[in-house]
Design an enzyme around this catalytic site. Structure first.
Site, PDB file in Angstrom:
ATOM      1  CG  HIS A 138      -0.055  -0.029   2.662  1.00 44.67           C
ATOM      2  ND1 HIS A 138      -1.403   0.605   3.735  1.00 44.67           N
ATOM      3  CD2 HIS A 138       0.731  -0.027   2.589  1.00 44.67           C
ATOM      4  CE1 HIS A 138       0.205   0.262   4.914  1.00 44.67           C
ATOM      5  NE2 HIS A 138       1.141   0.222   4.179  1.00 44.67           N
ATOM      6  CE  LYS A 543      -8.722   8.755   7.671  1.00 47.12           C
ATOM      7  NZ  LYS A 543      -9.123   8.320   9.364  1.00 47.12           N
TER       8      LYS A 543
END
EC number: 4.1.1.31
Length: 876
Positions: A138, A543
């Protein structure tokens, strides 16, 4: 591009011309003319012509559906070729010094000499040098393996064309080959039709090893050895292992239901198969080379009475490797496994090969020993019998779910409901017990059984095949002890590194406390044998709190962990979960490492290399050599010339910056009522979920909102519409706040004297340069409800204010003033990325009008997503 980059400019122009020929042959003159019109309008629009910008928008809006994909592919393909030309430029003979950093190691040695660092200390630091790169799937490489192989061959052609004495016919042949490769790429499907399986991702990782690292690592070690010989008077020991590789592909099951224990077992077999296959090629080459007769008694004993002793030994190894491939093949197919000796341990290769090496040296043939044979010996140390070591990663609650179900079955309560102290007491008690904990007749739920089966697969392997067991979302000491207990119950015969991953702001801030609690447990101290690995999460903390606040939390956590491990005499390895983008911790490797806290690299470097960054940093052998040089020089410099301890007033101001930036970030992301609808409308977030990229779903919880989105699609979405919001929101606002409070001089001092702070600002500058507020506004106007426009406007105004604040502190007139190459590189791409953005906005507009998206539009949309990712250079 200016004349400074003439060689690059020439290659880009040639590749563009050849791509144009391919487009003309495939789609006719009319489409090529359309592409060329769009390119020219994009160039003049970039130079400031509003009239041409409007003409460009109209040109794209007027494209019929059947032209959308070829036009998108033209710009996407050109960006891939530009990336290739740029990557090649960094290793070409025409590369400018400020671009290439051609010899980072020699530069470092000069610096060490000037700073009076003793050769003894340098030699010690070299002996302790440990670089472990962990390949991860990823955010998943956007480019398919098919495309990557073509791009590698294009690189080979560029290399041939650079030779000054190339004949006319050879040049003609090479250019023809280039055109064939570009045509092959054009006529291949640029986007995967189906999501890759975890097995496909693992094969992609093995392909990187085969195509690049198999050659790149011994090449780097050869160069490094020569530099050491020149500086220290002694080279690298033959058995040194400063670089090795691990992988998450096939081992990372966090939020990925497709990575099962069966997949992990299969990937590990495949990894061994690929290692044996690559060694077999090496051995066959050595058989053809080592025809010598003279040898030592030791080699004579190994070879028997054969006339060519080295070949005799190598042929024994060839048989061993052939039998290994046959056996592993049978295991993977579920067939009867032949009863033959196979390769299970690297020493089976090392011992006979090293005996040959010593014999050649002893018999006056050192020059032969130090050729291909030495490279193979270096590979045996770097790759072992398993090619890459596999990490296992699982989310913390999956382990507590096992214990919860088990304790309920045993009738002793619900583990999940116990206090942390009760959990620790139970776990330590069971870890110290000699009786098994899992009842024979217990039938756990499928989810719990899967966790237990994974631990059993770990227990079947050799220690050398595995890296560490990473616990994502680790929050407490019991999270770590739980994994140790499950591995013990599975019968794991060796001590595996169990590595907590602290990834939210709160978890980073509590990491020291958690580790202190673990170190206070006698059983734990005895078991870990004074070695601890801790992983620092970059993506989720950014985030959660924004880049400025997350960056300071990561720095503070590292500092605190170094301090507690030093106090307890524990050797600490920090494992960095960085991504390709600033929102996930990405920064140029050298700068990022030198900006870490003092002593944080004493235990070496372990860092994830993500999807597309693997290709940019490790995709070609020569590029991989450069990357290893940068890593090695940065680690040695950080350990031998540590950065300054931050002054107290710097720390105090960083606390303020962290607090203000976190609040500013969360006020928008969590506090702004229109934020989620705006995010969903102004970016391709919903459409991205349908793209067959990685094997892993985009959300941890398929029903959740933004908070359940993985950090990667979160950043990927914002980089597509060019607002790149997560990579800057809150940071500039905090800097301006501090300027307003009278701290400008202190900020300037931090920028000059503190690598941590100057690297942060440098990363922000790069992001600001990649942002395109005008494009973000176009997405808003084309895709969002008018009621959402004020929010987009506010964010863009904030971006402009933030840029001024950062330039003010740095005393710069424009962005990336100190990195002209980086700035030029982004500028070159913008001309090709802008039309893709406009195409994407148009496609999103059209697909959102349709109840059922036509395959034509869906394909074109996927091409724009891949193209913009190639243009932005770091997807997530």
């Amino acid at each position: 591009m200016n004349e400074k980059y003439a060689a690059l400019k020439s290659n880009v122009s040639m590749l563009g011309h050849l791509l144009g020929n391919t487009i003309r042959d495939a789609h006719g003159e009319e489409l090529l003319a359309k592409v060329e019109t769009i390119r020219k309008l994009s160039k003049t629009a970039r130079a400031g012509s509003d009239e041409d910008r409007n003409a460009l928008i109209e040109e794209i809006k007027s494209l019929p559906d059947d032209q959308l994909t070829p036009v998108a592919r033209a710009f996407s393909q050109f960006l891939n070729l530009t990336n290739m030309a740029e990557q090649y430029h960094t290793i070409s003979r025409h590369c400018e010094a400020h671009v290439c950093e051609p010899d980072a190691i020699s530069t470092l040695f000069s610096k060490l000499s000037q700073s009076n660092v003793s050769k003894l200390d340098t030699a010690q630091a070299v002996r302790e040098l440990n670089i472990e790169l962990v390949l991860t799937a990823h955010p998943t490489e956007i480019a398919r393996r098919t495309m990557i192989n073509k791009l590698v061959k294009i690189n080979e052609c560029l290399s041939k064309l650079e030779l000054g004495d190339i004949s006319f016919s050879e040049r003609d042949k090479t250019e023809r080959r280039l055109e064939q490769l570009i045509a092959q790429a054009w006529h291949s499907d640029v986007i995967r039709q189906e999501r890759p399986t975890p097995l496909d991702e693992a094969k992609w990782g093995f392909a990187v090893v085969e195509n690049s690292l198999w050659q790149g690592i011994p090449e780097f070690l050869r160069e490094f050895d020569q530099r050491l010989e020149g500086h220290l008077g002694e080279g690298l020991p033959i058995d040194a292992r400063p670089v090795h590789m691990s992988s998450w592909m096939g081992g990372d099951r966090d939020g990925n239901p497709f990575v099962t224990h069966k997949i992990t077992r299969e990937v590990m077999l495949l990894s061994r198969w690929k290692a044996a296959d690559l060694y077999l090629k090496d051995i066959n080459e050595l058989i053809s080379e080592l025809s010598m007769v003279k040898c030592t008694d030791e080699v004579r004993e190994l070879a028997g009475d054969q006339h060519e002793p080295y070949r005799a030994i190598l042929k024994q190894l060839r048989t061993l490797l052939g039998d290994t491939l046959e056996s592993l093949d049978a295991q993977m197919k579920g067939e009867l496994v032949p009863n033959k000796a196979i390769l299970t341990d690297a020493d089976q290769l090392w011992n006979p090969l090293y005996a040959c090496y010593q014999s050649l040296h002893a018999c006056g043939m050192g020059i032969i020993a130090d050729g291909s044979l030495l490279d193979t010996l270096r590979r045996v140390k770097a790759f072992g019998a398993h090619l890459v070591r596999l990490d296992i990663r699982q989310e913390s609650t999956r382990h507590s779910d096992v214990l919860s179900e088990l304790t309920r079955y045993l009738g002793i309560g619900d583990y999940d409901q116990w206090s942390e102290q009760d959990k620790i007491s139970f776990l330590v008690n069971e870890l110290s017990s000699k009786r098994p904990l899992l009842p024979r007749k217990w039938e756990p739920s499928p989810e719990v059984q899967e966790v237990i089966d994974t631990c059993r697969v770990v227990a079947e392997q050799s220690k050398e095949a595995l890296g560490s067991y990473v616990i994502s979302m680790a929050r407490t000491a019991s999270d770590v002890l739980a994994v140790h207990l499950l591995l013990q119950e599975a019968g794991c015969p060796f001590r595996m590194d169990v590595c907590p991953l602290f990834e939210t702001l709160d978890d980073l801030n509590r990491s020291k406390e958690v580790m202190e609690q673990l170190f206070s447990i006698d059983w734990y101290r005895g078991f870990i044998q004074n070695h601890q690995m801790v992983m620092i999460g970059y993506s989720d903390s950014a985030k959660d709190a924004g880049v400025m606040s997350a960056g300071w939390a990561q720095y503070s956590a590292m500092e605190a962990l170094v301090e507690v491990c030093e106090k307890e005499s524990i050797e600490l390895t920090l494992f960095h979960g960085r991504g390709g983008t600033i929102g996930r911790g990405g920064a140029p490797a050298h700068a990022a490492l030198l900006s870490q806290p003092p002593k944080s690299l004493k235990g070496g470097l372990r860092v994830t290399e993500q999807g597309e960054m693997i290709r940019f940093k490790l995709g070609l052998p020569e590029v991989a050599v450069n990357s290893f040089n940068l890593y090695a020089s940065a680690i040695l410099e950080a350990n031998l010339l540590p950065p300054p301890e931050p002054k107290q007033e710097w720390r105090d101001l960083m606390e303020v910056l962290s607090e203000v930036s976190c609040e500013a970030y969360r006020n928008v992301v969590r506090g702004e009522k229109d934020f989620v609808p705006y995010f969903r409308a102004a970016t391709p977030e919903l459409e991205l979920g349908k793209l067959p990229l990685g094997s892993r779903p985009a959300k941890r919880n398929p029903n959740g909102g933004v908070e359940s989105l993985r950090a990667i699609p979160w950043i990927f979405s914002w980089s597509q519409n060019r607002l790149v919001l997560p990579a800057w929101l809150g940071a500039g606002e905090a800097i301006q706040y501090s300027i307003d409070k009278g701290h400008q001089e202190l900020l300037e001092e931090m920028c000059r004297e503190w690598p941590f702070f100057s690297t942060r600002l440098g990363m922000l500058e790069m992001v600001y340069t990649k942002c395109n507020p005008q494009m973000s506004e176009y997405y808003d106007q084309r895709l969002t409800d008018k009621s959402l426009w004020p929010l987009g406007e506010r964010l863009r105004n904030q971006l402009q204010t933030d840029i001024k604040a950062v330039l003010n502190v740095e005393n710069n007139d424009h962005l990336m003033e100190r990195d002209p190459w980086g700035s030029e590189s982004i500028r070159l791409r913008n001309i090709y990325v802008d039309p893709l953005n406009m195409l994407q906005a148009e496609l999103l507009f059209r697909t959102r009008q349709q109840e059922e998206t036509s395959p034509e539009l869906e394909e074109a949309l996927m091409v724009t997503i891949a193209g913009i990712a190639a243009g932005m250079r770091n997807t997530g």
